[in-house]
Motif scaffolding. Structure first.
Motif, short mmCIF file in Angstrom:
data_model
loop_
_atom_site.label_atom_id
_atom_site.label_comp_id
_atom_site.label_asym_id
_atom_site.label_seq_id
_atom_site.Cartn_x
_atom_site.Cartn_y
_atom_site.Cartn_z
N UNK A 239 0.82 -1.22 0.00
CA UNK A 239 0.00 0.00 0.00
C UNK A 239 0.85 1.26 0.00
N UNK A 240 0.30 2.32 -0.58
CA UNK A 240 0.98 3.63 -0.60
C UNK A 240 0.56 4.40 0.64
N UNK A 242 2.96 4.92 3.45
CA UNK A 242 4.11 5.22 4.32
C UNK A 242 3.98 6.61 4.94
N UNK A 243 3.42 7.56 4.20
CA UNK A 243 3.32 8.94 4.68
C UNK A 243 2.29 9.08 5.81
N UNK A 244 1.57 7.99 6.14
CA UNK A 244 0.53 8.05 7.19
C UNK A 244 0.93 7.23 8.42
N UNK A 245 2.13 6.67 8.38
CA UNK A 245 2.59 5.77 9.45
C UNK A 245 2.47 6.44 10.81
N UNK A 246 1.85 5.73 11.77
CA UNK A 246 1.74 6.23 13.13
C UNK A 246 0.56 7.18 13.33
N UNK A 247 -0.14 7.54 12.25
CA UNK A 247 -1.25 8.50 12.35
C UNK A 247 -2.61 7.80 12.39
N UNK A 248 -2.73 6.70 11.68
CA UNK A 248 -3.99 5.93 11.69
C UNK A 248 -3.65 4.45 11.77
N UNK A 249 -4.64 3.62 12.19
CA UNK A 249 -4.37 2.19 12.35
C UNK A 249 -4.22 1.50 10.99
N UNK A 250 -3.21 0.62 10.94
CA UNK A 250 -2.94 -0.16 9.72
C UNK A 250 -2.63 -1.59 10.13
N UNK A 252 -0.16 -5.12 9.58
CA UNK A 252 1.32 -5.21 9.59
C UNK A 252 1.94 -4.87 8.24
N UNK A 253 1.16 -5.03 7.16
CA UNK A 253 1.70 -4.72 5.82
C UNK A 253 1.49 -3.26 5.45
N UNK A 254 0.75 -2.51 6.29
CA UNK A 254 0.53 -1.09 6.01
C UNK A 254 -0.81 -0.77 5.35
N UNK A 255 -1.68 -1.78 5.18
CA UNK A 255 -3.02 -1.50 4.65
C UNK A 255 -3.86 -0.85 5.76
N UNK A 256 -4.63 0.18 5.40
CA UNK A 256 -5.40 0.95 6.38
C UNK A 256 -6.61 0.15 6.82
N UNK A 271 -10.89 6.04 4.37
CA UNK A 271 -9.96 5.47 3.38
C UNK A 271 -10.75 4.55 2.46
N UNK A 272 -10.35 4.51 1.19
CA UNK A 272 -11.08 3.67 0.23
C UNK A 272 -10.14 3.15 -0.84
N UNK A 273 -10.55 2.07 -1.49
CA UNK A 273 -9.77 1.51 -2.58
C UNK A 273 -8.65 0.61 -2.08
N UNK A 274 -7.61 0.48 -2.92
CA UNK A 274 -6.58 -0.53 -2.67
C UNK A 274 -5.67 -0.20 -1.49
N UNK A 275 -5.73 1.00 -0.93
CA UNK A 275 -4.88 1.32 0.22
C UNK A 275 -5.46 0.74 1.51
N UNK A 276 -6.69 0.20 1.46
CA UNK A 276 -7.27 -0.30 2.70
C UNK A 276 -7.27 -1.84 2.72
N UNK A 277 -7.34 -2.38 3.93
CA UNK A 277 -7.31 -3.84 4.09
C UNK A 277 -8.65 -4.41 3.63
#
Ligand SMILES: Cc1cc2nc3c(=O)[nH]c(=O)nc-3n(C[C@H](O)[C@H](O)[C@H](O)COP(=O)(O)OP(=O)(O)OC[C@H]3O[C@@H](n4cnc5c(N)ncnc54)[C@H](O)[C@@H]3O)c2cc1C
Length: 306
Positions: A239-240, A242-250, A252-256, A271-277
């Motif tokens: 997922x794209x 990285x710029x949100x790390x530590x700000x919202x729950x994701x 382990x792979x970084x999907x929101x 959050x919507x689309x492929x960036x979410x789990x």
């Protein structure tokens, strides 16, 4: 410059464009921020055959062009910029060019397939190199395909491809697959699947389309050209975010992580689309997610102004 908007959408792929369509129709003052070109990852493929309403398929340039025009007709503004940070408490995003504050935020930043980074991969993408069996499997009816990877993704893709291909070879650099035991058992029962273990693909060759892969045996050091019609690269989907790390729950792979309304762990941030789990990463449900996220953002903003 007024940098406050009712709604800011990060990413102008299918999810972001659909969110903008719904937001525009709800008359939200909306800005889409996109760091590359409007359209997102689907533009890496020439045509899409599984988007409803287009029997025989549609070119991605036409599909995205229609989505973009529909959004622009509603007066939605686009900004070419990269979002680099999020300040949840201040309802602000930071970009390469400055800062914007928002009433609600929709993250539609997508994801990308990890590459093998071998000669021929880029050249033959869309001409025999694929990253998605759901998208491209039907093109390989009666053909011979090679898959690269060792986890659950490669196992699921290999099993799916046996519906079309005559031969499905899985190349993995270790002696043991990492896929779950259940999936490995299913694979071993399937006559069309064979394994080439302790090996890696270090090149992809062909003419107009893929004709073979170069496989290196990591134990003997020997190399062979292995004839095939297609190569599916299944070494990860990132997922794209990285710029949100530590700000919202994701995960382990970084999907929101979101709920059904596409709400993240931060108030007013969706959050919507492929960036979410989720379980399926396709255009159709990226658009569905975008519609839900915009509806939720609209309700959030309306509730706040009461
Ligand atoms: C080669 C290929 C073939 C495919 N074939 C099919 C198919 O046949 N059928 C199908 O349904 N699906 C297919 N897919 C999958 C499909 O492309 C995705 O599911 C879909 O694009 C997801 O949409 P999205 O809007 O969530 O994300 P994306 O399309 O990834 O869009 C996200 C956008 O956000 C932007 N962005 C990211 N980070 C930032 C940031 N920090 N600041 C600003 N902008 C940012 C990106 O530049 C991008 O434009 C394919 C994908 C590929 C790569």
């Amino acid at each position: 410059m007024d940098n406050k908007r009712d709604l800011i959408i990060i990413g102008a792929g299918p999810a972001g464009l659909t969110a903008a369509l719904y937001a525009g129709r709800s008359r939200l003052d909306t800005l889409i921020i996109e760091k590359m070109a409007t359209g997102g990852r689907i533009l890496m493929s020439e045509a899409i055959e599984n988007y409803p309403g287009f029997p025989g398929g549609v070119t991605t340039v036409e599909l995205i062009g229609r989505m973009e025009n529909q959004v622009k007709d509603l007066g939605i503004k686009f900004e070419n910029d990269e979002v680099t940070g999020l300040d949840c408490s201040g309802s602000k995003i930071i970009t390469s060019g400055g800062e914007y504050s928002f009433g609600a935020l929709i993250i539609a930043s997508g994801a990308h397939y990890r590459k093998l980074n071998v000669p021929g991969e880029k050249e033959y993408t869309g001409r025999g190199v694929s990253y998605c069996a759901t998208c491209d499997g039907p093109f390989y009816k009666g053909k011979k395909v090679v898959l690269v990877g060792g986890g659950n993704a490669v196992a699921e893709e290999a099993l799916y491809l046996t519906r079309f291909a005559d031969s499905v070879s899985v190349v993995h650099r270790r002696q043991e697959m990492r896929a779950s035991q259940i999936l490995q058992e299913k694979m071993r029962k399937e006559k069309k699947i064979n394994f080439i273990l302790s090996s890696l693909v270090n090149g992809i060759n062909g003419g107009k389309s893929v004709e073979s892969v170069r496989i290196k045996d990591l134990i003997s050091g020997g190399e062979i050209d292995f004839a095939c019609d297609g190569v599916f690269v299944c070494v990860g989907y990132e997922p794209e975010t990285q710029f949100l790390k530590g700000k919202i729950d994701m995960d382990e792979a970084g999907f929101i992580i979101t709920d059904e309304a596409m709400l993240t762990s931060a108030e007013g941030v969706f959050a919507c689309g492929d960036c979410r789990k989720k379980s399926l990463y396709q255009v159709i449900n990226a658009c569905g997610d975008g519609a839900v996220a915009a509806d939720s953002a609209y309700k959030f903003i309306a509730d706040r102004s009461r």
